[in-house]
Scaffold this active site. Structure first.
Site, PDB file in Angstrom:
ATOM      1  N   GLN A 119     -21.165  10.929  95.479  1.00 18.96           N
ATOM      2  CA  GLN A 119     -20.284  12.253  94.787  1.00 18.96           C
ATOM      3  C   GLN A 119     -21.867  12.852  94.344  1.00 18.96           C
ATOM      4  O   GLN A 119     -21.172  13.541  92.826  1.00 18.96           O
ATOM      5  CB  GLN A 119     -19.966  10.613  93.275  1.00 18.96           C
ATOM      6  CG  GLN A 119     -18.837   9.731  93.281  1.00 18.96           C
ATOM      7  CD  GLN A 119     -17.552  11.033  93.966  1.00 18.96           C
ATOM      8  OE1 GLN A 119     -17.788  12.229  93.284  1.00 18.96           O
ATOM      9  NE2 GLN A 119     -16.370  10.608  94.540  1.00 18.96           N
ATOM     10  N   ALA A 141     -18.456  13.648 104.066  1.00 12.96           N
ATOM     11  CA  ALA A 141     -17.164  15.520 103.544  1.00 12.96           C
ATOM     12  C   ALA A 141     -16.384  15.203 103.068  1.00 12.96           C
ATOM     13  O   ALA A 141     -16.744  16.408 102.045  1.00 12.96           O
ATOM     14  CB  ALA A 141     -17.312  15.485 105.307  1.00 12.96           C
ATOM     15  N   HIS A 142     -15.375  14.493 102.986  1.00 11.17           N
ATOM     16  CA  HIS A 142     -14.437  15.084 102.348  1.00 11.17           C
ATOM     17  C   HIS A 142     -15.216  15.304 100.528  1.00 11.17           C
ATOM     18  O   HIS A 142     -13.994  15.764  99.438  1.00 11.17           O
ATOM     19  CB  HIS A 142     -13.313  14.328 102.741  1.00 11.17           C
ATOM     20  CG  HIS A 142     -13.058  13.100 101.935  1.00 11.17           C
ATOM     21  ND1 HIS A 142     -12.021  12.817 100.896  1.00 11.17           N
ATOM     22  CD2 HIS A 142     -13.642  11.802 102.458  1.00 11.17           C
ATOM     23  CE1 HIS A 142     -12.870  11.218 100.461  1.00 11.17           C
ATOM     24  NE2 HIS A 142     -12.740  11.000 101.581  1.00 11.17           N
ATOM     25  N   ASN A 192     -18.615   6.857  90.645  1.00 14.01           N
ATOM     26  CA  ASN A 192     -17.135   7.666  91.108  1.00 14.01           C
ATOM     27  C   ASN A 192     -15.847   7.837  90.165  1.00 14.01           C
ATOM     28  O   ASN A 192     -15.077   8.972  89.734  1.00 14.01           O
ATOM     29  CB  ASN A 192     -16.432   8.153  92.340  1.00 14.01           C
ATOM     30  CG  ASN A 192     -16.269   6.115  92.597  1.00 14.01           C
ATOM     31  OD1 ASN A 192     -17.166   5.328  92.639  1.00 14.01           O
ATOM     32  ND2 ASN A 192     -15.590   5.817  92.345  1.00 14.01           N
ATOM     33  N   CYS A 241      -4.549   0.034  91.942  1.00 13.44           N
ATOM     34  CA  CYS A 241      -3.183  -0.805  92.182  1.00 13.44           C
ATOM     35  C   CYS A 241      -4.022  -1.478  93.479  1.00 13.44           C
ATOM     36  O   CYS A 241      -4.084  -0.878  94.052  1.00 13.44           O
ATOM     37  CB  CYS A 241      -2.500   0.005  92.425  1.00 13.44           C
ATOM     38  SG  CYS A 241      -0.736   0.601  91.240  1.00 13.44           S
ATOM     39  N   ALA A 281     -18.089   7.821 104.163  1.00 13.21           N
ATOM     40  CA  ALA A 281     -18.771   6.528 103.272  1.00 13.21           C
ATOM     41  C   ALA A 281     -18.603   5.176 103.387  1.00 13.21           C
ATOM     42  O   ALA A 281     -19.431   4.506 103.005  1.00 13.21           O
ATOM     43  CB  ALA A 281     -18.560   7.368 101.757  1.00 13.21           C
ATOM     44  N   THR A 282     -16.903   4.890 103.356  1.00 11.65           N
ATOM     45  CA  THR A 282     -16.934   3.750 103.354  1.00 11.65           C
ATOM     46  C   THR A 282     -17.511   3.205 104.590  1.00 11.65           C
ATOM     47  O   THR A 282     -18.170   2.206 104.578  1.00 11.65           O
ATOM     48  CB  THR A 282     -15.400   3.403 103.786  1.00 11.65           C
ATOM     49  OG1 THR A 282     -14.844   3.789 102.041  1.00 11.65           O
ATOM     50  CG2 THR A 282     -15.281   1.637 103.663  1.00 11.65           C
TER      51      THR A 282
HETATM   52  C1  LIG Z   1     -14.778   8.666  98.095  1.00 12.61           C
HETATM   53  C2  LIG Z   1     -16.011   7.697  98.011  1.00 12.61           C
HETATM   54  C3  LIG Z   1     -16.707   6.106  98.849  1.00 12.61           C
HETATM   55  C4  LIG Z   1     -15.406   6.498 100.119  1.00 12.61           C
HETATM   56  O1  LIG Z   1     -15.403   8.003 100.894  1.00 12.61           O
HETATM   57  P1  LIG Z   1     -15.377   7.508 102.424  1.00 12.61           P
HETATM   58  O2  LIG Z   1     -15.240   8.872 103.378  1.00 12.61           O
HETATM   59  O3  LIG Z   1     -13.299   7.743 101.924  1.00 12.61           O
HETATM   60  O4  LIG Z   1     -14.626   5.935 103.431  1.00 12.61           O
HETATM   61  C5  LIG Z   1     -17.605   6.028  98.656  1.00 12.61           C
HETATM   62  N1  LIG Z   1     -18.050   5.310  97.727  1.00 12.61           N
HETATM   63  C6  LIG Z   1     -18.207   6.241  96.829  1.00 12.61           C
HETATM   64  C7  LIG Z   1     -18.774   6.329  95.670  1.00 12.61           C
HETATM   65  C8  LIG Z   1     -16.806   7.235  97.131  1.00 12.61           C
HETATM   66  O5  LIG Z   1     -16.592   8.085  95.492  1.00 12.61           O
END
Ligand SMILES: *Cc1c(COP(=O)(O)O)cnc(C)c1O
Length: 420
Positions: free
Chosen positions: A205, A226-227, A177, A353, A97-98
């Protein structure tokens, strides 16, 4: 096929089949599913053949290995598209997602810049969106950051008022999130449509947890990964609307022109297969699972609010994901509370952090919470593999923890005496 007979393959399969119920380390309770979710063993099983038996590059056109990989990616793309009710050609695979957030924001800015250089987003967005916006500002763009109310919701009037003739993109996350707060995407989509502005949503999310259907909400670009839905790490997607309007993004990685030229790089076939499987499972199980988790979350919340003094929920009670609880325990510092159970119950706190210091969550601050209250907040995020027994244990651990921290706190004592 010779390589199929390699003994290590049989070893992996036998370990996997013996451990159908892969156990987490004893006595640990994982309630941090918004950070990442355990990869479902059914997903792992679907992925395994694509590491060794079927090692092909999906772009290899002239042998069966390539065809097999291509076929597997095709199926996964359909599975992911089905989950969000999109055309498979609207799914662009990324590393997560990043990357999807960056591709959407920077890719739109680069391509639509001649139309205007103004973007609108929200103060409670994920850092992947906020940092990409900061980059765009450095590149000469202008970004408006909308406030949220104490419930974490944006004002539709403020959004509409912020739209200018040079606005090219609005970016609002589907569900937060940290708090689980769900924004009114359909109403936001209607406003963007009225003004002819593109709408992008970080739906990381939301996808797989609630119906997050970009077409139904007027969302043109949607990032997810996916994760966060019991798939593997390192693979995500960007939905890019193909019709009415046909949206394009400028690639941020140049290379072989994969993914319709929007995202070059050899496709991560095993991970994409896993993403597809995770999407298929979400389609099948989302509704029932959401009900089960909501019941457990409500039980947890009820117990903590009833049995702990000065506890309050962060975020709208009505517009919120059913598996997330973000609770402030006044004058009980969250890191201290977690220490009392030796981090045996895995949670997140309202502290982040940074390289230099521990900052209160920017989300809770934007909602008007004090830094003190943010540092006293705990996020519980439930997932597919949590049991009722685990929740019961977590409730007791947190109640004991808050009591213990407060019993040692002079501030709590002063507060109880009415001095603070
Ligand atoms: C976890 C998250 C991301 C980042 O996702 P990655 O796949 O770890 O890069 C981006 N946006 C939201 C809202 C998230 O919860």
């Amino acid at each position: 096929m010779v390589i199929k007979n390699h003994p290590s393959i049989y070893f992996v399969y036998s370990v996997l089949s013996q451990n159908k119920k892969m156990a987490m380390p004893d006595a640990l309770i994982y309630l941090d599913n918004n950070a990442t979710t355990p990869c479902d063993p059914r997903v792992v099983e679907a992925m395994l053949p694509y590491f060794y038996e079927k090692p092909g590059n999906a772009a290899s056109r002239n042998h069966p290995f390539g065809w097999m990989a291509d076929e597997a990616v095709k199926q996964a793309r359909e599975q992911v598209a089905q989950l969000i009710q999109a055309d498979p050609r609207e799914v662009i695979f990324t590393s997560g997602a990043t990357e999807s957030d960056n591709l959407a924001l920077k890719g739109v800015f680069e391509l639509y810049r001649r139309k205007g250089a103004h973007l609108i987003t929200v103060k409670t967005e994920h850092k992947a969106v906020l940092d990409a916006c900061a980059h765009i500002e450095k590149m000469g763009g202008e970004v408006t950051y909308l406030d949220v109310d104490p419930d974490g919701l944006i004002s539709l009037e403020a959004l509409e008022a912020a739209i200018r003739p040079d606005t090219i993109l609005v970016s609002v996350m589907w569900a937060n999130n940290e708090t689980g707060v769900i924004q009114p995407m359909k109403a936001i989509g209607d406003i963007c449509d009225k003004h002819g502005v593109l709408l992008m949503s970080d739906a990381t999310q939301a996808v797989g947890k609630i119906p997050a259907i970009p077409k139904a909400a007027g969302v043109h670009l949607m990032a997810f990964t996916a994760h966060k839905m019991h798939g593997p790490k390192g693979v995500g997607a960007l939905y890019v609307c193909r019709r009415q309007p046909r949206v394009k993004v400028a690639p941020q990685i140049d290379g072989g022109g994969h993914e319709q030229g929007m995202r070059s790089g050899t496709l991560n076939v095993p991970a994409i297969v896993g993403f597809g499987k995770a999407a298929e499972l979400a389609v099948q199980e989302m509704e029932k699972e959401a009900q089960r988790l909501r019941r457990l979350r409500d039980k947890l919340e009820k117990a903590l609010l009833e049995r702990v003094e000065e506890a309050s929920i962060n975020g709208s009670r009505e517009h919120r994901l059913g598996h997330v609880a973000n609770i402030a325990f006044r004058h009980a510092e969250a890191e201290g509370v977690m220490m009392t159970f030796n981090q045996r119950v895995a949670l997140s706190s309202g502290s982040a952090c940074t390289s230099a210091s521990v900052e209160p969550s920017h989300v809770l601050i934007a909602m008007g919470r004090s830094g003190e209250l943010a540092h006293s907040s705990l996020r519980f995020s439930l997932g597919r593999f949590n049991t009722e027994k685990e929740l019961d244990d977590a409730i007791e651990a947190v109640i004991r923890g808050v009591d213990k921290v407060r019993s040692m706190s002079p501030v709590w004592e002063l507060f109880k005496e009415g001095i603070l």
